[in-house]
Design a protein around this motif. Sequence first.
Motif, short mmCIF file in Angstrom:
data_model
loop_
_atom_site.label_atom_id
_atom_site.label_comp_id
_atom_site.label_asym_id
_atom_site.label_seq_id
_atom_site.Cartn_x
_atom_site.Cartn_y
_atom_site.Cartn_z
N ASN A 65 32.99 42.50 32.86
CA ASN A 65 32.05 43.68 33.61
C ASN A 65 30.69 42.70 32.95
O ASN A 65 30.91 41.94 32.55
CB ASN A 65 32.27 44.71 32.73
CG ASN A 65 31.07 45.02 31.67
OD1 ASN A 65 30.60 44.67 31.15
ND2 ASN A 65 32.53 45.67 30.59
N TYR A 66 29.35 43.78 34.07
CA TYR A 66 28.53 42.88 34.71
C TYR A 66 27.86 42.40 33.22
O TYR A 66 26.95 41.51 32.79
CB TYR A 66 27.61 43.36 35.80
CG TYR A 66 26.26 42.28 35.87
CD1 TYR A 66 25.98 42.06 36.63
CD2 TYR A 66 25.28 42.99 35.22
CE1 TYR A 66 24.83 41.46 37.19
CE2 TYR A 66 24.32 42.69 35.10
CZ TYR A 66 24.26 41.59 36.36
OH TYR A 66 23.06 41.18 36.62
N LYS A 79 33.63 39.87 40.32
CA LYS A 79 34.81 40.14 41.01
C LYS A 79 36.27 39.43 41.04
O LYS A 79 37.30 38.97 41.12
CB LYS A 79 34.77 40.12 42.73
CG LYS A 79 35.34 40.69 43.79
CD LYS A 79 34.83 40.74 44.88
CE LYS A 79 35.66 41.32 46.24
NZ LYS A 79 36.40 40.36 46.26
N ARG A 121 26.48 51.88 37.34
CA ARG A 121 27.43 50.72 38.31
C ARG A 121 28.00 49.26 37.86
O ARG A 121 28.61 49.40 38.02
CB ARG A 121 25.52 49.92 38.31
CG ARG A 121 24.09 51.35 38.99
CD ARG A 121 22.97 50.45 39.84
NE ARG A 121 23.09 50.03 38.28
CZ ARG A 121 21.70 50.86 37.81
NH1 ARG A 121 21.21 52.27 38.65
NH2 ARG A 121 21.16 50.32 36.65
N THR A 122 27.83 49.78 36.72
CA THR A 122 28.53 48.25 36.38
C THR A 122 30.39 48.74 36.04
O THR A 122 30.91 48.23 36.54
CB THR A 122 28.44 48.11 34.76
OG1 THR A 122 27.15 47.96 34.48
CG2 THR A 122 28.96 47.24 34.03
N GLU A 125 31.24 48.39 39.54
CA GLU A 125 32.17 47.20 40.10
C GLU A 125 33.12 46.31 39.84
O GLU A 125 33.78 45.62 40.40
CB GLU A 125 30.84 45.73 39.63
CG GLU A 125 30.85 44.22 40.41
CD GLU A 125 29.66 44.33 39.82
OE1 GLU A 125 29.79 42.51 40.23
OE2 GLU A 125 29.09 44.42 38.68
N GLN A 126 33.90 46.54 38.89
CA GLN A 126 34.90 46.23 37.82
C GLN A 126 36.35 47.75 38.64
O GLN A 126 37.11 46.76 38.52
CB GLN A 126 35.00 46.39 36.33
CG GLN A 126 36.15 45.57 35.47
CD GLN A 126 36.04 45.49 34.21
OE1 GLN A 126 35.12 46.59 33.64
NE2 GLN A 126 37.20 45.58 33.45
N TYR A 128 36.39 48.94 41.53
CA TYR A 128 36.50 48.35 42.79
C TYR A 128 37.25 46.93 42.89
O TYR A 128 38.13 46.74 44.00
CB TYR A 128 34.98 48.48 43.82
CG TYR A 128 34.39 50.15 43.65
CD1 TYR A 128 35.63 50.67 43.61
CD2 TYR A 128 32.99 49.60 43.60
CE1 TYR A 128 34.86 51.64 43.70
CE2 TYR A 128 32.28 50.72 43.92
CZ TYR A 128 33.20 52.07 43.89
OH TYR A 128 32.68 53.06 43.90
#
Length: 614
Positions: A65-66, A79, A121-122, A125-126, A128
Amino acid sequence: MGLLDDLQTNILIGDGAMGTLLYSYGIDRCFEELNLSNREQILRIHQAYIEAGANVIQTNTYGANYVKLARYGLEDEVKKINEAAVQIAKEAAKDRAYILGTIGGLRTLNKNTLTIDEIKRTFREQLYALLHSDVDGLLLETYYDLEELTTVLAIARKETDKPIIAHVSLHEVGVLQDGTHVSEALKQLEALGADVVGLNCRLGPYHMLRSLEEVPLPTSAFLSVYPNASLPEYRDGRLVYETNPGYFKETALSFREQGARLIGGCCGTTPKHIAAIAEALRGLKPIVHKQVKQQKEAIVVQEPPYESDPPLHEIVRKRRSVIVELDPPKKLGIQKFLAGAKALHEVGIDSLTLADNSLATPRISNVALGTIIKEKFGIRPLIHITCRDRNLIGLQSHLMGLHTLGMNHVLAVTGDPSKIGDFPGATSVYDLSSFDLIQLIRQFNEGLSYSGKPLGQKTNFSIAAAFNPNVRHLDKAVQRLEKKIQCGAHYFISQPLYCEKQIEQVYEATKHLSAPIYIGIMPLTSARNADFLHHEVPGITLSDDIRARMAACANDPLQSAREGIAIAKSLIDAAFELFNGIYLITPFLRYEMTVELANYIYEKARAERKLSNV
């Protein structure tokens, strides 16, 4: 047939550890990046688990993750790393195993380092990236914080109808770190739409079994369990797990008896452990009825000892209150310190505050001095606690000790970093932030340790928090105060102010707060003292006028002290009109200065009362 259909009639075998297995191979860097740079090694591990009997494997994406990738400068590769992980898992599985996209928890000790919005938010992203790669399901694992897990589970359930496995992690048997019983936590996850609920990490089979004994079979979900191999041993600078796989063979049968239908392994487990589980459960069907062990009777947490005097945060709401900081000495010998403490007590101050190795400089223990002045003079000590010098274990021990000594007034601060003090090479611990420490103390007041385990008694700490108004953006400093109130702060103690107008600005910016503020006033002793504070002490700024006034008497120590007192009285006059609490800071153990200022405040208070009675 899909994963959930399979779980209706079968016990499925999960895989084991990825990160600790790679670590045991000597790899000590970002494990998730290996999806790009050494995909063959990740592929071989997946294949080894499938050959051992796993029919459910998880992608190598626990920390993909970010937030966690940013530690390695890989935050822009979320991604790519997640997609590569799914491709590797699919190549290994070849329709022999279901593939779960793994998303690990973010909150650990420093709960307040990440807000819920940042977590959302983090997570998205992961999430999706994994869903776009078409995994068979999602595994949300190693979540110590129930708020975080329920938040991300709700997001995932809204975004997909794929199976979701949701795992909590426990510090103590049967209870989460916020005190929630594991059965209640799993019930909440089931209600939010998790298809499989259970436990992973931190605990070995023995303690996980004890935890599951009090968990009923879910009504609309299935149970899962991924225990650690054992407690790790620290050997030659490395963590080593050594549980015999045969033990896992025995406990696998016990996990089945507790209703688990998905059984794998976490930290320290290897393909040998998974093979042992698979062999033990081969041909066995899941149980459909379970005798739940009665939860132990609720542990009665005793109320704290009765206090005859109200706490400071109540005193300052009702009347004028003066507290004084008298720093513990840097050298052995406390005669002058005790003389100052006695003199200030005779003036009538409400508390003597004792810093915790201020400016990262070692001093005599503030707890030792607090104990002495409490017993010798009957003074109420206010003990500063920094996050710098103690890890989470030490902080909890420290709080229990303070409670046992009857010292229930504390100031929770982050603490100056070690590099600014006498020993710049010393380690700054910072397991917790000041926000986390405030929350921990509040949890102690509820009778719970950090892990959620009952303490046997509730503490009765009056929790002070620090306020630095000497910043460019006061509104942001006030937002920190608001957050500290949410965490459990009862009142605030400010850094010293040296401007009447600034005191007014602070009042206007904070008058909406529910917690009172003690305004800090520290008399100057010399021009050099003024210049040092202004230029070198973090969080303190002096006006040009004040520095000029001190410079004008630079060659006269007596006049310098008188000028410092005069400046402080002017600041007190401004604060007196707006705040009930004054926090006097004694410079260099020169307690005669704060004695004079405390007398000045009380004389003003007596005059005020006379006027109000006229």
